[in-house]
Design a protein around this motif. Sequence first.
Motif, PDB file in Angstrom:
ATOM      1  N   PHE A 209       0.826  -1.202   0.000  1.00 15.84           N
ATOM      2  CA  PHE A 209       0.000   0.000   0.000  1.00 15.84           C
ATOM      3  C   PHE A 209       0.861   1.253   0.000  1.00 15.84           C
ATOM      4  CE2 PHE A 209       0.835  -1.006   4.399  1.00 15.84           C
ATOM      5  CZ  PHE A 209       0.968   0.210   5.065  1.00 15.84           C
ATOM      6  N   ILE A 210       0.239   2.328  -0.429  1.00 14.39           N
ATOM      7  CA  ILE A 210       0.818   3.658  -0.313  1.00 14.39           C
ATOM      8  C   ILE A 210       0.157   4.340   0.872  1.00 14.39           C
ATOM      9  CG2 ILE A 210      -0.832   4.533  -2.009  1.00 14.39           C
ATOM     10  CD1 ILE A 210       1.127   6.726  -2.712  1.00 14.39           C
ATOM     11  N   MET A 211       0.960   4.990   1.705  1.00 12.78           N
ATOM     12  CA  MET A 211       0.422   5.804   2.795  1.00 12.78           C
ATOM     13  C   MET A 211       0.672   7.273   2.453  1.00 12.78           C
ATOM     14  SD  MET A 211       0.982   5.660   6.914  1.00 12.78           S
ATOM     15  CE  MET A 211       2.556   6.523   7.052  1.00 12.78           C
ATOM     16  N   TYR A 212      -0.372   8.079   2.551  1.00  7.50           N
ATOM     17  CA  TYR A 212      -0.336   9.468   2.082  1.00  7.50           C
ATOM     18  C   TYR A 212      -0.927  10.349   3.169  1.00  7.50           C
ATOM     19  CZ  TYR A 212      -0.614  13.135  -1.544  1.00  7.50           C
ATOM     20  OH  TYR A 212      -0.439  14.278  -2.308  1.00  7.50           O
ATOM     21  N   LEU A 213      -0.176  11.337   3.623  1.00  2.15           N
ATOM     22  CA  LEU A 213      -0.693  12.271   4.610  1.00  2.15           C
ATOM     23  C   LEU A 213      -1.608  13.278   3.925  1.00  2.15           C
ATOM     24  CD1 LEU A 213       2.405  12.937   6.901  1.00  2.15           C
ATOM     25  CD2 LEU A 213       0.852  10.979   6.801  1.00  2.15           C
ATOM     26  N   GLY A 214      -2.836  13.384   4.418  1.00  2.00           N
ATOM     27  CA  GLY A 214      -3.880  14.090   3.693  1.00  2.00           C
ATOM     28  C   GLY A 214      -3.742  15.588   3.607  1.00  2.00           C
TER      29      GLY A 214
ATOM     30  N   VAL B 209       8.958  13.289   3.126  1.00  5.65           N
ATOM     31  CA  VAL B 209       7.702  13.787   2.589  1.00  5.65           C
ATOM     32  C   VAL B 209       6.594  12.857   3.089  1.00  5.65           C
ATOM     33  CG1 VAL B 209       6.440  14.221   0.441  1.00  5.65           C
ATOM     34  CG2 VAL B 209       8.890  14.731   0.595  1.00  5.65           C
ATOM     35  N   GLY B 210       5.387  13.356   3.161  1.00  6.12           N
ATOM     36  CA  GLY B 210       4.300  12.547   3.710  1.00  6.12           C
ATOM     37  C   GLY B 210       3.738  11.516   2.763  1.00  6.12           C
ATOM     38  N   VAL B 211       4.607  10.824   2.018  1.00  9.86           N
ATOM     39  CA  VAL B 211       4.182   9.773   1.085  1.00  9.86           C
ATOM     40  C   VAL B 211       5.132   8.588   1.254  1.00  9.86           C
ATOM     41  CG1 VAL B 211       3.734   9.147  -1.307  1.00  9.86           C
ATOM     42  CG2 VAL B 211       3.334  11.499  -0.542  1.00  9.86           C
ATOM     43  N   TYR B 212       4.572   7.411   1.529  1.00  3.19           N
ATOM     44  CA  TYR B 212       5.362   6.208   1.789  1.00  3.19           C
ATOM     45  C   TYR B 212       4.757   5.032   1.037  1.00  3.19           C
ATOM     46  CZ  TYR B 212       6.039   9.085   6.038  1.00  3.19           C
ATOM     47  OH  TYR B 212       6.266  10.105   6.933  1.00  3.19           O
ATOM     48  N   PHE B 213       5.607   4.113   0.581  1.00  4.69           N
ATOM     49  CA  PHE B 213       5.153   2.859  -0.010  1.00  4.69           C
ATOM     50  C   PHE B 213       5.616   1.712   0.897  1.00  4.69           C
ATOM     51  CE2 PHE B 213       5.428   5.901  -3.395  1.00  4.69           C
ATOM     52  CZ  PHE B 213       4.371   5.618  -4.242  1.00  4.69           C
ATOM     53  N   PHE B 214       4.697   0.792   1.216  1.00  3.07           N
ATOM     54  CA  PHE B 214       5.021  -0.299   2.130  1.00  3.07           C
ATOM     55  C   PHE B 214       4.551  -1.641   1.592  1.00  3.07           C
ATOM     56  CE2 PHE B 214       4.520   3.219   5.343  1.00  3.07           C
ATOM     57  CZ  PHE B 214       5.848   3.236   5.756  1.00  3.07           C
TER      58      PHE B 214
ATOM     59  N   GLU C 131      14.368   1.780   0.351  1.00  9.80           N
ATOM     60  CA  GLU C 131      15.010   2.695  -0.586  1.00  9.80           C
ATOM     61  C   GLU C 131      14.323   4.060  -0.525  1.00  9.80           C
ATOM     62  OE1 GLU C 131      17.626   1.923  -2.599  1.00  9.80           O
ATOM     63  OE2 GLU C 131      17.757  -0.138  -1.865  1.00  9.80           O
ATOM     64  N   SER C 132      14.931   5.031  -1.197  1.00  7.00           N
ATOM     65  CA  SER C 132      14.381   6.382  -1.187  1.00  7.00           C
ATOM     66  C   SER C 132      14.422   6.992  -2.578  1.00  7.00           C
ATOM     67  CB  SER C 132      15.173   7.272  -0.215  1.00  7.00           C
ATOM     68  OG  SER C 132      16.493   7.468  -0.688  1.00  7.00           O
ATOM     69  N   CYS C 133      13.578   7.993  -2.779  1.00  9.59           N
ATOM     70  CA  CYS C 133      13.609   8.849  -3.968  1.00  9.59           C
ATOM     71  C   CYS C 133      13.537  10.292  -3.500  1.00  9.59           C
ATOM     72  CB  CYS C 133      12.431   8.559  -4.893  1.00  9.59           C
ATOM     73  SG  CYS C 133      12.596   7.073  -5.880  1.00  9.59           S
ATOM     74  N   ILE C 134      14.313  11.139  -4.128  1.00 12.70           N
ATOM     75  CA  ILE C 134      14.306  12.554  -3.791  1.00 12.70           C
ATOM     76  C   ILE C 134      13.432  13.288  -4.800  1.00 12.70           C
ATOM     77  CG2 ILE C 134      15.687  14.640  -3.539  1.00 12.70           C
ATOM     78  CD1 ILE C 134      17.978  12.909  -2.596  1.00 12.70           C
TER      79      ILE C 134
END
Length: 357
Positions: free
Chosen positions: A102-107, A170-175, A211-214
């Motif tokens: 899932f993707i977690m996204y801060l609203g 940033v308030g976006v994560y993939f898990f 991992e990360s992306c900028i």
Amino acid sequence: MKALILSGGKGTRLRPLTYTGAKQLVPVANKPILWYGIEGIVAAGITDIGIIISPETGEEVKSLTGNGDRFGAKITYILQDTPAGLAHAVKIAQPFLGDSPFIMYLGDNLIQNPLLPFLEQFKQQQLDSLILLRPVENPTAFGVAVVGDRGQVLKLVEKPKDPPSNLALVGVYFFDRTIHEAIANIQPSPRGELEITDAIQQLINTDKKVESCILDGWWLDTGKKDDLLSANQIILDERSTCKIEGNIDGDSKIIGRVKIGSGSQLVNCSVRGPVMIGDNCHLENCFIGPYTSIADRVTLIDAEIEHSVILSEATIENVNHRIVDTLIGRRAKLTTAPQRPKALRFMLGDDSQVELA
């Protein structure tokens, strides 16, 4: 693939507006902030969305956002009784998420970059987590990351006094589903919350692939007035168009990209875009300057406004000095007595009434 959007919290940084409403529903360019996140997630091909809500504002979020049909999605609402941290939100959402990645996204976040390239990287590399980062000038206010030369995440620290880098989360994560076991093995932080940074650090400590992306585009955390006004300016700059549906009399002048909703009436007004005016508004003897968003059913008489956000059903009358950098809540009333001040700057919550003497 599912999505989890966080739309709880108390929004203390936007009070008094958020005493009476959810911060994620405050509009940017006349659209709730939360909806931008939903639209971005659906554009990435994810349509099964859970939204974390709070007892205080959850019903408002549900009422305005609905079941997801308007976005081409299915929305499930998940109540978080207490604001016990981002990882706690994932924990209570586990029945909805199951074993799905899932993707977690801060609203209350807005990002310029589309989500699909990040989603494809997450899937192709079969990662346990992919986090998005952005260099910031004040890393002490954020969770920050230390990354290796290939983008692998080596360490995360939540709001450090001595930041090891300037790369903020940033308030976006993939898990992947492994995040649930990581959350089960962390303890509350000193502030009593289950921190998502601690959970990701647990993944790193157990040799999971993180991992990360900028981001190379803009990122806006709209939790404060000035940030929200900046977001409004950027969205108007990038997305506004010229569309006139209301009635404009012959003494009014429209310059640039201006959108005026149906049922709105302008009498002897000058509007210089980019500007967005909602439905059923009445503007008379007004100057509306660039980067202003005016929501539905607003009344403005003898007023000059620019670089401001005016929420629905607000009234501003006889304020003949220019109002700038201002956020005015729903149904607020702003008037002035005959003696006029030299400068005006406000943040007014819903149902406010102000008379300037």
